[in-house]
Scaffold this motif. Structure first.
Motif, short mmCIF file in Angstrom:
data_model
loop_
_atom_site.label_atom_id
_atom_site.label_comp_id
_atom_site.label_asym_id
_atom_site.label_seq_id
_atom_site.Cartn_x
_atom_site.Cartn_y
_atom_site.Cartn_z
N HIS A 1 0.80 -1.23 0.00
CA HIS A 1 0.00 0.00 0.00
C HIS A 1 0.83 1.27 0.00
O HIS A 1 0.26 2.36 0.05
N HIS A 2 2.16 1.19 -0.05
CA HIS A 2 2.98 2.38 0.01
C HIS A 2 4.08 2.33 -1.05
O HIS A 2 4.55 1.25 -1.42
N ASP A 3 4.46 3.50 -1.49
CA ASP A 3 5.56 3.63 -2.44
C ASP A 3 6.87 3.25 -1.73
O ASP A 3 7.19 3.83 -0.69
N PRO A 4 7.65 2.31 -2.26
CA PRO A 4 8.85 1.85 -1.55
C PRO A 4 9.93 2.92 -1.45
O PRO A 4 10.76 2.85 -0.56
N LEU A 5 9.92 3.94 -2.32
CA LEU A 5 10.96 4.97 -2.27
C LEU A 5 10.63 6.04 -1.25
O LEU A 5 11.43 6.35 -0.35
N THR A 6 9.44 6.63 -1.34
CA THR A 6 9.10 7.78 -0.50
C THR A 6 8.30 7.41 0.73
O THR A 6 8.19 8.20 1.65
N GLY A 7 7.72 6.19 0.74
CA GLY A 7 6.88 5.80 1.85
C GLY A 7 5.47 6.39 1.79
O GLY A 7 4.67 6.17 2.68
N LEU A 8 5.17 7.11 0.70
CA LEU A 8 3.83 7.68 0.55
C LEU A 8 2.86 6.60 0.09
O LEU A 8 3.27 5.56 -0.45
N PRO A 9 1.55 6.80 0.30
CA PRO A 9 0.55 5.85 -0.22
C PRO A 9 0.71 5.67 -1.73
O PRO A 9 0.96 6.64 -2.46
N ASN A 10 0.60 4.41 -2.19
CA ASN A 10 0.67 4.16 -3.62
C ASN A 10 -0.73 4.29 -4.23
O ASN A 10 -1.69 4.70 -3.55
N ARG A 11 -0.85 3.92 -5.49
CA ARG A 11 -2.12 4.13 -6.18
C ARG A 11 -3.25 3.32 -5.54
O ARG A 11 -4.40 3.78 -5.48
N VAL A 12 -2.93 2.11 -5.04
CA VAL A 12 -3.97 1.27 -4.43
C VAL A 12 -4.55 1.95 -3.18
O VAL A 12 -5.77 2.08 -3.03
N LEU A 13 -3.66 2.38 -2.27
CA LEU A 13 -4.13 3.03 -1.05
C LEU A 13 -4.75 4.38 -1.35
O LEU A 13 -5.73 4.79 -0.71
N ARG B 1 -8.46 5.80 -0.23
CA ARG B 1 -8.68 7.07 0.50
C ARG B 1 -9.50 8.04 -0.34
O ARG B 1 -10.25 8.87 0.20
N PHE B 2 -9.34 7.98 -1.68
CA PHE B 2 -10.12 8.83 -2.58
C PHE B 2 -11.61 8.55 -2.38
O PHE B 2 -12.44 9.46 -2.22
N ASN B 3 -11.97 7.26 -2.36
CA ASN B 3 -13.38 6.88 -2.19
C ASN B 3 -13.89 7.31 -0.82
O ASN B 3 -15.04 7.75 -0.67
N GLN B 4 -13.05 7.17 0.21
CA GLN B 4 -13.45 7.61 1.55
C GLN B 4 -13.68 9.13 1.59
O GLN B 4 -14.61 9.62 2.22
N ALA B 5 -12.77 9.87 0.91
CA ALA B 5 -12.89 11.33 0.89
C ALA B 5 -14.17 11.77 0.17
O ALA B 5 -14.84 12.71 0.60
N SER C 1 -0.03 11.17 -2.49
CA SER C 1 0.37 9.88 -3.05
C SER C 1 1.32 10.12 -4.22
O SER C 1 1.17 11.10 -4.97
N ARG C 2 2.31 9.23 -4.31
CA ARG C 2 3.19 9.25 -5.50
C ARG C 2 2.64 8.25 -6.50
O ARG C 2 2.58 7.06 -6.25
N LEU C 3 2.19 8.80 -7.67
CA LEU C 3 1.57 7.95 -8.67
C LEU C 3 2.61 7.29 -9.57
O LEU C 3 2.33 6.28 -10.22
N GLY C 4 3.83 7.83 -9.58
CA GLY C 4 4.87 7.26 -10.43
C GLY C 4 5.79 8.36 -10.92
O GLY C 4 5.39 9.50 -11.13
#
Length: 776
Positions: free
Chosen positions: A611-623, A627-631, A686-689
Motif C-alpha cells: 500500500h505504500h511507495d517503496p521509495l518515498t513511503g507515501l501511499p501508492n495508487r492502491v491506497l 482514501r479517494f473513495n473515503q474522501a 500519493s506518489r503515482l509514479g
C-alpha cells in the motif's frame, strides 16, 4: 549408721561422676552463643547488601527515566532547529507524536518559552493576539529590560492554561536554571518550586527542566554569542508526586524514598516522600532502621535520595532468620551432653548391659521368626547365585511355587544380557560385603518386573558365605519415573517457552527456552506473577477476558504482547491450559508460547509494501484509490469541498540526468517529505509514479481557501535542496479540480486535475491551474 554413711558416700560419688557432662554442657552453650552471634551478624550483613542492591536499582530507574525526559527536550529543541517557523499546530502535532501519556507518564507538559527583548514586547503581544488570543499579556505586567513568555504548552488544557503567557524569567529560582541552560547550552533543572498549574487541591512540589533554543539551530561557542542568539527555552514542568509515582509504580515495595532538593534535608527541601505518613520503620527486633542516602546529578543540579527500609521489606526478603542454624547448634550441644551422660551411665550399668545382651538374643530369635513371615520377599543366595532359601513372598513375586524355586539360580529369572553384572557383584562380595542393585527379572508368566536387591553377606558356622537379600518390587515406581523423566525431557528440550504456575498465577517453574526468549533467569521468575512481563499494550479488559475464558473453558489461545527483561517488546503466540485435581479444582496453569515478533514484522512490512511507495513511503495508487473513495463519501456526508490535485515536478529530469538516479531518488524523497509536512492531518498525498504526485485536500471551504493551501505547498517545494553536495532548485506544475463542483467519479476527477496540470505547464510551468467548473 554405717550403712547410711555408705549410702551418702555413694550418692556423693554419683553426683561427682556427672560433673564432666555438665562441664561439656556449659562449654557447648558458650560456643553456641559465640557462633550464634556470628550467624546473626552475617544475616544482617546480607540484609544490608540486599537493601543496597534494591536502592541502587530504584536510583538507576529514576536516572534513566529523567535522562529519557532530557532527550525529549533536546529533540523538541531540534524541532526549532529544523524549521524556520514552528507554529502552534506544529508544536501540538510534535507533542502528540511523542505520546507523553504513554512514553512520559507523570510529565505535566512540554512547552516553549520565547525570549523577548524589551523593545519587541509590543510587537510580540500584537502577534499573539492576532493568533486568536485577544486578551493575551505577558505576566507579571511591568516594564523590564527583557521578557520571556510561555507561548506553547501541550497539552494546552486544564492546569496548563494557567501558565500561558507567564514570564518565568522574573522568578529567581526559575531564572537561575534558565540562565544556566542558556549560558552552558545544556539541559538544566531548577530547584524546588510551586508550579503555576497548582490549585488549592493536592498541591505538590515541582521542578522545571530547561533546554535552550538558539537561532539557526546551531550552538554558539561563547557565552556572549549564546545570549545574543537565544530564541527561548523548551521546558518540562514536573509535579514531583505524579512524576515519581509514574516512574516507580510498585517498584518501592518495602522501601520509603524521600527526595530532597540538593542538600536541603528538611521539609523546605522535600520534593517527594513515598510514605507521607509512614509506619515505624526498621526491623521488628527493635534495632535501628536501615537507611541510605544517595546523590543523583541532574543538569547542573542534584537531588538527595534517602531510602529507609520498612518492616515489609525485611519480611519479604528471602533471607530467613538464622533460627535453624542456631537450633541445630543447640541440638548438637544437647546431643553432646546426652552422649556424655550416656557414656557415664554405660560405665555405671555394666550389669544392666549383660542383661540387655541376653534380651537381645531373645529379640533376635523373635525377629528372625517375624522376618521369615514378613510380607517382603526374602531370599538367601550363595556366591554362585543358587537360592538356598526364600520366604513365601518371593514365590508370590516371581509367580512360582516353592518346589519350582528350590535349587534354582536367581540368574534363571533374568535375561542373559543382565546376568553379567549380578555375577560380577556376587564375586566381589568377599571384598564389599554389601550388594545393592536394581535388578530386572521375569515372572513365570513372562511379564517383566524390576526389583531393588539389597543383600548383606554373612558366613555360617561352617564358613560358607551366604547373601541375605531383600527383593523390593519397584516396577510401578519405575514406570512412573520413566513417565516423569519423559515429561522432564519434553519440558527441558521443547523449543517453545513453557511456564507452570499455581492456581493464583504465581510462577513455580519455567523451562530453558522461556529464559532464552524472555531474557529472565529461572531464579528471577520463580515466585513472581506473570504481570511482570506485561508490556502495557493490553488494557485491563483484555486480561479480565483471558482469565474468564480460562476459568470457564480451562483453555485460552491467542497472541499477546509482552516485554523482555532488556526492555524490547515481543509478540507471543500463547496457549494456556488449566490443570485440575481429582475434585475438579484448578491447581495449576501451563503456558506454552513462541516468539512470532519477526513473523508479525514481516507481515506488516508486506502490508506496507502493498500500500505504500517503496521509495518515498507515501501511499501508492492502491491506497490512494481507497482514501479517494473515503474522501468522496466524507464530502457527501458533510457537504464540503474536496480538492483533487495532480502535480508534476519541473526540472526533475535535468537533476536525474546530470546528477544521477541516486540524486533523483533523494530529491523525490525530500519533495515527498516537504509535501507531507505542508499538508493538514486530514489530507492525503500519493506518489503515482516518476515525479508525479496526487493530493486530496479535504474540507475545503472555498476556492480561495484551496489556493491558499496550494500556495503553501508550492512555496515549500520550490525552496532549494541540498542534493549530492549541490544546491538544487526545481519547480512544480499542478492542476486542481473541486468536487462536487466538478461532480464526477474518482477516475474522471483525477483526469480533470491532470488536464489542469498540463494547462499550467502550457502557461509557463511552476504554477497551479484550476479545472474550469461552475460554482453554485
Amino acid at each position: 549408721m554405717k550403712n547410711k554413711g555408705l549410702e551418702q558416700k555413694s550418692e556423693r560419688m554419683c553426683c561427682w561422676a556427672y560433673y564432666p557432662a555438665f562441664i561439656v554442657l556449659v562449654v557447648s552453650l558458650a560456643a553456641i552463643f559465640i557462633v550464634a552471634r556470628q550467624i546473626d551478624a552475617r544475616y544482617h550483613q546480607r540484609l544490608i547488601e540486599h537493601f543496597n542492591f534494591e536502592t541502587d536499582r530504584v536510583t538507576t530507574i529514576i536516572r534513566e527515566r529523567m535522562a529519557l525526559h532530557g532527550h525529549t527536550l533536546i529533540s523538541a529543541a531540534g524541532l526549532f532547529a529544523a524549521s524556520d517557523n514552528v507554529t502552534r499546530k506544529d508544536w501540538a502535532t510534535f507533542v502528540g507524536i511523542l505520546g507523553l501519556d504513554m512514553t512520559h507518564p507523570g510529565v505535566q507538559g512540554l512547552g516553549f518559552s520565547q525570549w523577548i527583548p524589551g523593545q519587541q514586547l509590543g510587537q510580540h503581544v500584537a502577534d499573539m493576539r492576532r493568533q486568536g488570543f485577544p486578551d493575551y499579556v505577558v505576566n507579571p505586567i511591568g516594564e523590564r529590560e527583557n521578557y520571556s513568555s510561555i507561548i506553547y504548552l501541550e497539552p494546552f488544557s486544564g492546569r496548563n492554561l494557567r501558565a500561558f503567557g507567564y514570564d518565568m524569567y522574573t522568578e529567581p529560582v526559575r531564572r537561575k536554571a534558565m540562565e544556566r541552560a542558556r549560558d552552558n547550552a545544556e539541559l538544566s533543572y531548577s530547584e524546588k518550586v510551586i508550579l503555576l498549574q497548582e490549585t488549592k487541591d493536592d498541591v505538590q512540589a515541582g521542578i522545571l527542566a530547561y533546554y535552550p533554543v538558539y537561532r539557526n539551530g546551531s550552538i554558539p561557542q561563547t557565552v556572549e554569542q549564546r545570549r545574543e542568539a537565544l530564541v527561548g527555552w523548551v521546558y518540562n514542568p514536573y509535579r514531583m508526586v505524579d512524576l515519581l509515582d509514574a516512574i516507580l509504580g510498585k517498584k518501592l515495595f518495602g522501601l520509603r524514598l524521600e527526595i530532597f532538593d540538593a542538600d536541603k534535608l528538611s521539609s523546605d527541601g522535600l520534593l517527594y516522600d513515598s510514605q507521607p505518613n509512614p509506619l515505624p520503620s526498621g526491623p521488628s527486633n527493635g534495632s535501628a532502621p536501615i537507611t541510605r542516602t544517595l546523590h543523583l546529578s541532574l543538569g547542573g543540579h542534584f537531588w538527595t535520595l534517602r531510602y529507609t527500609a520498612l518492616p515489609e521489606f525485611i519480611s519479604a526478603t528471602q533471607f530467613t532468620q538464622p533460627w535453624i542454624e542456631i537450633t541445630t547448634l543447640f541440638l548438637l550441644g544437647a546431643l553432646l551432653f546426652l552422649i556424655t551422660l550416656a557414656y557415664i551411665s554405660a560405665h555405671r550399668n555394666a550389669s544392666v548391659a549383660q542383661q540387655l545382651s541376653k534380651s537381645l538374643e531373645t529379640s533376635e530369635r523373635r525377629f528372625r521368626r517375624l522376618f521369615e513371615n514378613a510380607p517382603v520377599a526374602y531370599a538367601a543366595l550363595d556366591l554362585q547365585g543358587y537360592m538356598l532359601g526364600f520366604n513365601p513372598q518371593t514365590c508370590t513375586l516371581l509367580g512360582y511355587t516353592v518346589e519350582e524355586l528350590r535349587g534354582k539360580k536367581l540368574f534363571e529369572f533374568m535375561n542373559p544380557d543382565n546376568r553379567q553384572e549380578l555375577e560380577l557383584k556376587l564375586h566381589m562380595l568377599d571384598h564389599a560385603g554389601v550388594l545393592e542393585m536394581e535388578l530386572p527379572l521375569l515372572r513365570k508368566s513372562g511379564h517383566a518386573l524390576t526389583v531393588i536387591l539389597d543383600g548383606r553377606m554373612q558366613k555360617n558356622k561352617s564358613g560358607q558365605s551366604i547373601v541375605h537379600c531383600i527383593l523390593t518390587n519397584i516396577t510401578d515406581r519405575k514406570k512412573a519415573e520413566n513417565k516423569l523423566q519423559l515429561a522432564a525431557r519434553v519440558f527441558t528440550e521443547a523449543q517453545e517457552g513453557i511456564t507452570i504456575s499455581d492456581a493464583n498465577g504465581t510462577i513455580i517453574d519455567v523451562n530453558p527456552t522461556f529464559c532464552a526468549l524472555t531474557g529472565y533467569a529461572r531464579e528471577e521468575t520463580i515466585g513472581q506473577n506473570h504481570r511482570m512481563f506485561q508490556s502495557g499494550r493490553h488494557d485491563a479488559a483484555f486480561y479480565q477476558k483471558l482469565w474468564q475464558t480460562l476459568q470457564t473453558t480451562g483453555h485460552w489461545q491467542g497472541e499477546i504482547c509482552n516485554r523482555k527483561k532488556s526492555g524490547p517488546l515481543y509478540i507471543a503466540s500463547l496457549t494456556i491450559s488449566a490443570m485440575r485435581n481429582e475434585s475438579g479444582e484448578i491447581v495449576n496453569y501451563v503456558g506454552l508460547f513462541s516468539d512470532i515478533t519477526q513473523a508479525k514484522i514481516q507481515q506488516q512490512q508486506l502490508k506496507k509494501l502493498a500500500h505504500h511507495d517503496p521509495l518515498t513511503g507515501l501511499p501508492n495508487r492502491v491506497l490512494f484509490t481507497d482514501r479517494f473513495n473515503q474522501a468522496l463519501a466524507h464530502c457527501k456526508r458533510n457537504k464540503a469541498l474536496l480538492g483533487v490535485v495532480y502535480m508534476d515536478l519541473d526540472g526533475f529530469k535535468q537533476v536525474n540526468d546530470n546528477l544521477g538516479h541516486d540524486a533523483g531518488d533523494q530529491l523525490l524523497i525530500s519533495v515527498a517529505a516537504r509535501i507531507k509536512a505542508s499538508l493538514r492531518e486530514e489530507d492525503t498525498v500519493s506518489r503515482l509514479g516518476g515525479d508525479e504526485f496526487a493530493l486530496l485536500l479535504r474540507d475545503i471551504e472555498s476556492k480561495p481557501h484551496c489556493a491558499q493551501l496550494l500556495d503553501r505547498i508550492h512555496r515549500a517545494i520550490v525552496q532549494p535542496y541540498e542534493i549530492a553536495g549541490r544546491s538544487v532548485t526545481i519547480g512544480v506544475s499542478g492542476g486542481v479540480t473541486l468536487y462536487p463542483l466538478d461532480n464526477q467519479d474518482a477516475d474522471a476527477l483525477l483526469r480533470h486535475a491532470d488536464q489542469a496540470m498540463y494547462q499550467a505547464k502550457q502557461q509557463g510551468r511552476n504554477r497551479f491551474e484550476f479545472f474550469p467548473t461552475v460554482e453554485p
